[in-house]
Design an enzyme around this catalytic site. Structure first.
Site, PDB file in Angstrom:
ATOM      1  N   ASP A  71      15.273 111.813  77.127  1.00  0.00           N
ATOM      2  CA  ASP A  71      16.416 112.088  78.519  1.00  0.00           C
ATOM      3  C   ASP A  71      15.991 111.376  79.505  1.00  0.00           C
ATOM      4  O   ASP A  71      16.743 110.696  80.175  1.00  0.00           O
ATOM      5  CB  ASP A  71      16.486 113.773  78.808  1.00  0.00           C
ATOM      6  CG  ASP A  71      15.245 114.556  78.792  1.00  0.00           C
ATOM      7  OD1 ASP A  71      14.193 113.690  78.440  1.00  0.00           O
ATOM      8  OD2 ASP A  71      15.126 115.529  79.142  1.00  0.00           O
ATOM      9  N   LYS A  80      10.659 113.718  72.408  1.00  0.00           N
ATOM     10  CA  LYS A  80      11.106 114.875  73.049  1.00  0.00           C
ATOM     11  C   LYS A  80       9.896 115.890  72.849  1.00  0.00           C
ATOM     12  O   LYS A  80      10.263 116.899  72.122  1.00  0.00           O
ATOM     13  CB  LYS A  80      12.356 115.332  72.621  1.00  0.00           C
ATOM     14  CG  LYS A  80      12.875 116.443  73.183  1.00  0.00           C
ATOM     15  CD  LYS A  80      13.575 116.187  74.598  1.00  0.00           C
ATOM     16  CE  LYS A  80      14.096 117.303  75.430  1.00  0.00           C
ATOM     17  NZ  LYS A  80      14.536 117.019  76.822  1.00  0.00           N
ATOM     18  N   TYR A 110      18.827 112.293  59.909  1.00  0.00           N
ATOM     19  CA  TYR A 110      19.419 111.745  59.086  1.00  0.00           C
ATOM     20  C   TYR A 110      19.410 112.149  57.513  1.00  0.00           C
ATOM     21  O   TYR A 110      20.315 111.896  56.716  1.00  0.00           O
ATOM     22  CB  TYR A 110      19.886 110.417  59.164  1.00  0.00           C
ATOM     23  CG  TYR A 110      20.255 109.921  60.590  1.00  0.00           C
ATOM     24  CD1 TYR A 110      20.148 110.648  61.778  1.00  0.00           C
ATOM     25  CD2 TYR A 110      21.008 108.755  60.699  1.00  0.00           C
ATOM     26  CE1 TYR A 110      20.519 110.447  63.007  1.00  0.00           C
ATOM     27  CE2 TYR A 110      21.360 108.398  62.019  1.00  0.00           C
ATOM     28  CZ  TYR A 110      21.254 109.124  63.182  1.00  0.00           C
ATOM     29  OH  TYR A 110      21.613 108.950  64.378  1.00  0.00           O
ATOM     30  N   ASP A 169      22.523 101.941  71.418  1.00  0.00           N
ATOM     31  CA  ASP A 169      23.895 101.694  71.762  1.00  0.00           C
ATOM     32  C   ASP A 169      24.117 101.791  73.280  1.00  0.00           C
ATOM     33  O   ASP A 169      24.792 100.645  73.733  1.00  0.00           O
ATOM     34  CB  ASP A 169      24.770 102.473  71.003  1.00  0.00           C
ATOM     35  CG  ASP A 169      25.418 102.095  69.723  1.00  0.00           C
ATOM     36  OD1 ASP A 169      24.746 101.317  69.304  1.00  0.00           O
ATOM     37  OD2 ASP A 169      26.499 102.587  69.521  1.00  0.00           O
ATOM     38  N   ASP A 189      19.267 105.546  67.570  1.00  0.00           N
ATOM     39  CA  ASP A 189      20.528 105.392  67.538  1.00  0.00           C
ATOM     40  C   ASP A 189      21.146 105.223  69.017  1.00  0.00           C
ATOM     41  O   ASP A 189      22.178 104.371  69.136  1.00  0.00           O
ATOM     42  CB  ASP A 189      21.133 106.471  66.419  1.00  0.00           C
ATOM     43  CG  ASP A 189      22.490 106.132  65.890  1.00  0.00           C
ATOM     44  OD1 ASP A 189      22.873 105.009  66.353  1.00  0.00           O
ATOM     45  OD2 ASP A 189      22.903 106.868  65.006  1.00  0.00           O
TER      46      ASP A 189
END
Ligand code: NAD
Length: 357
Positions: free
Chosen positions: A222, A190, A143, A250, A246
């Site tokens: 994952d 990851k 970001y 959610d 993020d």
């Protein structure tokens, strides 16, 4: 008895409606527990752009830095959602606030009130008892790295960066929180393919011996996305990078049934900011139907984390629990069995919480 300065920053859309209710709850707590809370207000987002041309005016930032805690609503306006090229945007205010206040850790408790088991899209027997605390890193990653276009705009890039220091400071916060809970920490990365993830894992592994009472697990993002839905009870504290956090938080919000129920805290070394995870929801703005419970639960987090007021915070959570047990719902958490007279608007459900307080 304490005296504190709280800055109310409602922002846009339903942010205005739900934050007003959150503030009333803080007022009630002050009266009940004999504290003095002084309030001020500041602008952010679309309302700030309209008033000053700036999504986070200097005056707002100064007020934030001087306050003991910030109760924030949301930013956003459909005008900008449909115009990705707009140069001045409400969410710039949000990112600047996080950066300037050094809010590097976003905490999201995910806990389903038993009364809402049926409101989730996940089966009750899988959900019952799930209680997760997410730590999402908030000021690094893809970001904030260099971004741009090359090859005449046909190729785009975003650079993800993390320093050892950035991973360590959020890692420590997560380990410390795990100590006060079920003593399990899951670090999500990851590391099989991403270099920042390899550094992330290395730093967390290095910290682990300092917290021998905490059981650490490393999981690929994952797999974590899958297990969150399959077996959410497996997690206690989860710590992860900005982008993974993020998305996963959610996803996890569905465990709690509705966006309108989830609170979050953004903390660093200075003033903490407390806010619902939902946005400005212009589809329901001005209708008086927004669920204010996330803002109320954000106020509970504020009391606990910024002021160390555990009993006060628990009183708020317990009042919300009682309101739900009494059968009251806002529209977003009601189901086919909710009697019409139990479905309340923003202010009315807030008043029920105040009664139980
Ligand atoms: P949203 O969270 O505003 O709304 C998503 C859906 O959930 C909508 O149907 C809305 O009506 C419902 N909803 C959200 N909060 C609710 C509540 N308290 N009670 C009842 N229903 C609720 O997300 P969106 O629609 O994707 O975005 C709307 C605007 O908010 C956009 O401009 C976006 O950029 C902004 N946004 C801001 C933040 C923030 O300030 N932290 C976060 C997300 C989105």
């Amino acid at each position: 008895m304490a005296s504190k300065n709280i800055l109310i920053v409602p922002g846009d859309g339903i942010g205005q409606e739900v934050t007003a209710v959150g503030k009333k709850v803080l007022d009630k707590i002050a009266a009940r527990f004999n504290h003095t809370f002084h309030y001020d207000e500041a602008l952010i987002g679309h309302v700030a752009i309209e008033a000053t041309g700036n999504p986070l005016p200097e005056e707002s930032l100064e007020k934030m830095k001087k306050s003991d805690a910030v109760l924030f609503g949301a930013v956003g306006h459909p005008k900008y959602d449909n115009d990705p090229s707009a140069k001045v945007r409400p969410e710039q205010g949000l990112l600047k606030m996080r950066k300037e206040l050094g809010l590097y850790a976003n905490l999201r408790p995910i806990k389903l009130f038993d009364e809402l088991l049926e409101a989730s899209s996940i089966k009750p027997e899988i959900l019952k008892g799930a209680d997760i605390l997410f730590f999402r890193e908030l000021t690094g990653d893809i970001y904030f790295g260099e971004k741009g276009r090359k090859n005449n705009g046909d190729t785009a890039y975003d650079i993800a960066e993390y320093s050892r220091y950035e991973v360590e400071r959020i890692g420590r916060k997560a380990f410390e929180a795990a100590r006060t809970r079920r003593k399990k920490l899951c670090s999500v990365d990851k590391a099989n393919v991403i270099e920042t993830s390899r550094l992330w894992r290395e730093v967390i592994q290095k910290l682990a011996p300092e917290y021998p009472d905490v059981e650490v697990e490393h999981m690929f993002v994952d797999a974590a996305a899958m297990i969150l839905i399959k077996d959410p009870r497996r997690f206690d504290v989860v710590v992860t990078a900005n982008l993974f956090g993020d998305i996963l938080t959610d996803e996890a919000s569905q465990i709690a049934g509705s966006m309108g129920m989830l609170a979050s805290a953004s903390v660093g070394d200075g003033t903490g900011v407390y806010e619902p995870i939902h946005g400005s929801a212009h589809d329901i703005t001005g209708k008086g139907v927004a669920n204010p419970l996330a803002s109320i639960l954000s106020a509970a987090l504020l009391l606990d984390i910024s002021f160390g007021m555990k009993a006060e915070s628990e009183a708020v959570i317990s009042a919300v629990d009682k309101v739900l047990k009494a059968g009251f719902r806002t529209r977003d958490i009601a189901d086919a069995n909710t009697p019409a007279d139990k479905i309340l608007g923003t202010e009315a459900i807030g008043n029920e919480v105040l009664k139980f307080l």
